[in-house]
Design a protein around this motif. Structure first.
Motif, PDB file in Angstrom:
ATOM      1  N   PHE A 109      34.933  48.424  19.280  1.00 22.97           N
ATOM      2  CA  PHE A 109      35.470  49.156  20.434  1.00 22.97           C
ATOM      3  C   PHE A 109      36.734  49.889  19.986  1.00 22.97           C
ATOM      4  O   PHE A 109      37.754  49.271  19.673  1.00 22.97           O
ATOM      5  CB  PHE A 109      35.787  48.202  21.599  1.00 22.97           C
ATOM      6  CG  PHE A 109      36.148  48.929  22.874  1.00 22.97           C
ATOM      7  CD1 PHE A 109      35.226  49.765  23.508  1.00 22.97           C
ATOM      8  CD2 PHE A 109      37.418  48.800  23.436  1.00 22.97           C
ATOM      9  CE1 PHE A 109      35.559  50.445  24.680  1.00 22.97           C
ATOM     10  CE2 PHE A 109      37.755  49.477  24.604  1.00 22.97           C
ATOM     11  CZ  PHE A 109      36.825  50.300  25.226  1.00 22.97           C
ATOM     12  N   ASN A 111      32.375  41.746  30.887  1.00 16.91           N
ATOM     13  CA  ASN A 111      32.743  41.621  29.470  1.00 16.91           C
ATOM     14  C   ASN A 111      33.474  40.293  29.307  1.00 16.91           C
ATOM     15  O   ASN A 111      34.623  40.144  29.719  1.00 16.91           O
ATOM     16  CB  ASN A 111      33.649  42.813  29.086  1.00 16.91           C
ATOM     17  CG  ASN A 111      33.840  42.934  27.587  1.00 16.91           C
ATOM     18  OD1 ASN A 111      33.415  42.061  26.843  1.00 16.91           O
ATOM     19  ND2 ASN A 111      34.472  44.011  27.149  1.00 16.91           N
ATOM     20  N   ARG A 164      34.038  42.567  16.724  1.00 17.09           N
ATOM     21  CA  ARG A 164      34.464  41.628  17.765  1.00 17.09           C
ATOM     22  C   ARG A 164      33.245  40.876  18.280  1.00 17.09           C
ATOM     23  O   ARG A 164      32.107  41.222  17.968  1.00 17.09           O
ATOM     24  CB  ARG A 164      35.142  42.379  18.924  1.00 17.09           C
ATOM     25  CG  ARG A 164      34.189  43.288  19.673  1.00 17.09           C
ATOM     26  CD  ARG A 164      34.814  43.934  20.909  1.00 17.09           C
ATOM     27  NE  ARG A 164      33.811  44.745  21.617  1.00 17.09           N
ATOM     28  CZ  ARG A 164      33.999  45.323  22.784  1.00 17.09           C
ATOM     29  NH1 ARG A 164      35.165  45.229  23.403  1.00 17.09           N
ATOM     30  NH2 ARG A 164      33.030  46.018  23.350  1.00 17.09           N
ATOM     31  N   LEU A 212      30.419  48.015  25.593  1.00 15.34           N
ATOM     32  CA  LEU A 212      29.446  47.328  26.450  1.00 15.34           C
ATOM     33  C   LEU A 212      28.672  48.356  27.282  1.00 15.34           C
ATOM     34  O   LEU A 212      27.502  48.149  27.603  1.00 15.34           O
ATOM     35  CB  LEU A 212      30.177  46.308  27.335  1.00 15.34           C
ATOM     36  CG  LEU A 212      29.327  45.308  28.106  1.00 15.34           C
ATOM     37  CD1 LEU A 212      28.297  44.601  27.237  1.00 15.34           C
ATOM     38  CD2 LEU A 212      30.216  44.272  28.792  1.00 15.34           C
ATOM     39  N   GLN A 213      29.325  49.486  27.598  1.00 18.12           N
ATOM     40  CA  GLN A 213      28.638  50.548  28.331  1.00 18.12           C
ATOM     41  C   GLN A 213      27.432  51.045  27.544  1.00 18.12           C
ATOM     42  O   GLN A 213      26.339  51.249  28.102  1.00 18.12           O
ATOM     43  CB  GLN A 213      29.599  51.727  28.587  1.00 18.12           C
ATOM     44  CG  GLN A 213      30.676  51.467  29.621  1.00 18.12           C
ATOM     45  CD  GLN A 213      31.954  50.862  29.066  1.00 18.12           C
ATOM     46  OE1 GLN A 213      31.953  50.126  28.080  1.00 18.12           O
ATOM     47  NE2 GLN A 213      33.071  51.151  29.723  1.00 18.12           N
TER      48      GLN A 213
HETATM   49  O1  LIG Z   1      33.044  47.496  25.735  1.00 21.61           O
HETATM   50  C1  LIG Z   1      34.142  47.677  26.304  1.00 21.61           C
HETATM   51  N1  LIG Z   1      34.258  48.644  27.270  1.00 21.61           N
HETATM   52  C2  LIG Z   1      35.422  48.895  27.929  1.00 21.61           C
HETATM   53  O2  LIG Z   1      35.479  49.778  28.817  1.00 21.61           O
HETATM   54  C3  LIG Z   1      36.534  48.103  27.569  1.00 21.61           C
HETATM   55  N2  LIG Z   1      37.819  48.065  28.025  1.00 21.61           N
HETATM   56  C4  LIG Z   1      38.441  47.085  27.334  1.00 21.61           C
HETATM   57  O3  LIG Z   1      39.640  46.756  27.492  1.00 21.61           O
HETATM   58  N3  LIG Z   1      37.593  46.516  26.436  1.00 21.61           N
HETATM   59  C5  LIG Z   1      36.397  47.120  26.576  1.00 21.61           C
HETATM   60  N4  LIG Z   1      35.212  46.926  25.959  1.00 21.61           N
END
Ligand SMILES: O=c1[nH]c(=O)c2[nH]c(=O)[nH]c2[nH]1
Length: 291
Positions: free
Chosen positions: A157, A244, A174, A217-218
């Motif tokens: 990320f 998350n 991660r 994650l999106q």
């Molecule tokens: O996969 C993620 N998306 C986010 O939008 C986000 N925001 C964050 O603080 N960590 C993450 N991780």
């Protein structure tokens, strides 16, 4: 100012029904939570207290138990449809039925006789059905919730906005963990084959989660929804909600120890909540199916 009655619905929430099917000494159990919500000609009930159009929620609950005995419990989508069609078909004042079912899975205690069970994890299978009765609109949404998954690597990320409040460090490696809530809409309501469809959709979600090298994650969410629609023609829309479940690397330097992505603090809150819809843009929209 004119005060009027707006949309309304009513029904028995959370009828917990357990059905035991006895096959000699070998028993089979189904464990459901059924929510019923009916609407129709209910103005008088609200405006004047005339209950002539009201089927008591107590009767609704009794119907769940009676149907479990009479019809047995097949796929939860079928059971929900049976109930929804019954309410709209038997009472002229009930124009619309919404039936929601959760199923809790049990498996057998290994090497036990046929009547000992152990709850299988936290995962719950779900169905949401709407019916307007014979000839009217219907919809079927299947799904699951609390499918907890984790990738211990293969997740990055970085490249995100940095404003004056940003302290998060970009990461190339991660833990990615979430508890998936996923629901999927069937193209043809009442088409059947729900058991096989559920198993296949669940497999698609898991495979896409495991196989996607994640940049967020999106992105993982989109790949999971996409995989379901690519592989399952009977489905046309997938909605996902994925918290998350943050795992923070613990700083062990005060103890003279390094920590090369091995020891994490699993925080339970707050958590990022990532939600999205993936759909076949040729399928007719059905926003009410999700209500
Ligand atoms: O996969 C993620 N998306 C986010 O939008 C986000 N925001 C964050 O603080 N960590 C993450 N991780």
């Amino acid at each position: 100012m004119g005060i009027v009655l707006g949309p309304n619905r009513y029904g028995k929430a959370e009828t917990r029904v357990v059905r035991v099917r006895r096959d000699g000494d070998v028993h089979h159990i189904r464990d459901l939570n059924v929510g019923i919500s009916l609407s129709g000609d209910m103005d008088e009930a609200h405006l004047t207290g005339d209950n002539a159009a009201v089927l008591p929620t107590d009767s609704q609950k009794n119907t769940v138990f009676a149907f479990a005995r009479e019809h047995g419990i097949g796929e939860i989508e079928e059971f929900a449809l049976l109930l929804a069609r019954h309410f709209t078909g038997s009472q002229p004042t009930i124009r619309h039925a919404r039936v929601e079912v959760e199923e809790y899975a049990w498996s057998r205690v290994p090497s036990s006789s046929g009547h000992s069970f152990v709850r299988s994890g936290t995962e719950v299978r779900t169905a949401l059905v709407h019916s307007e009765g014979t000839g009217g609109a219907e919809s079927v949404v299947s799904g699951l919730k609390d499918l907890v998954v984790l990738n211990s690597t293969g997740s990055e990320f970085h490249g995100f906005i940095q404003d004056e409040y940003t302290t998060l460090q970009p990461t190339r490696d991660r833990i990615l963990a979430t508890a998936v809530t996923a629901r999927w809409r069937h193209r043809v309501p009442g088409g059947g084959g729900y058991g096989a469809s559920f198993a296949a959709a669940r497999r698609c979600l898991l495979e896409a989660f495991a196989e996607t090298h994640s940049l967020s994650l999106q992105q993982t969410l989109y790949q999971m929804g996409r995989r379901v629609l690519e592989e399952r023609e009977e489905l046309c829309e997938v909605r996902l909600a994925m918290p998350n479940k943050h795992h923070f690397l613990v700083d062990l330097s005060p103890f003279g120890l390094d920590n090369d992505n091995e020891v994490f603090f699993a925080a339970d809150r707050p958590y990022g909540l990532i939600e999205g819809t993936v759909l076949d843009d040729a399928a007719p929209a059905a926003p009410d199916a999700w209500n």
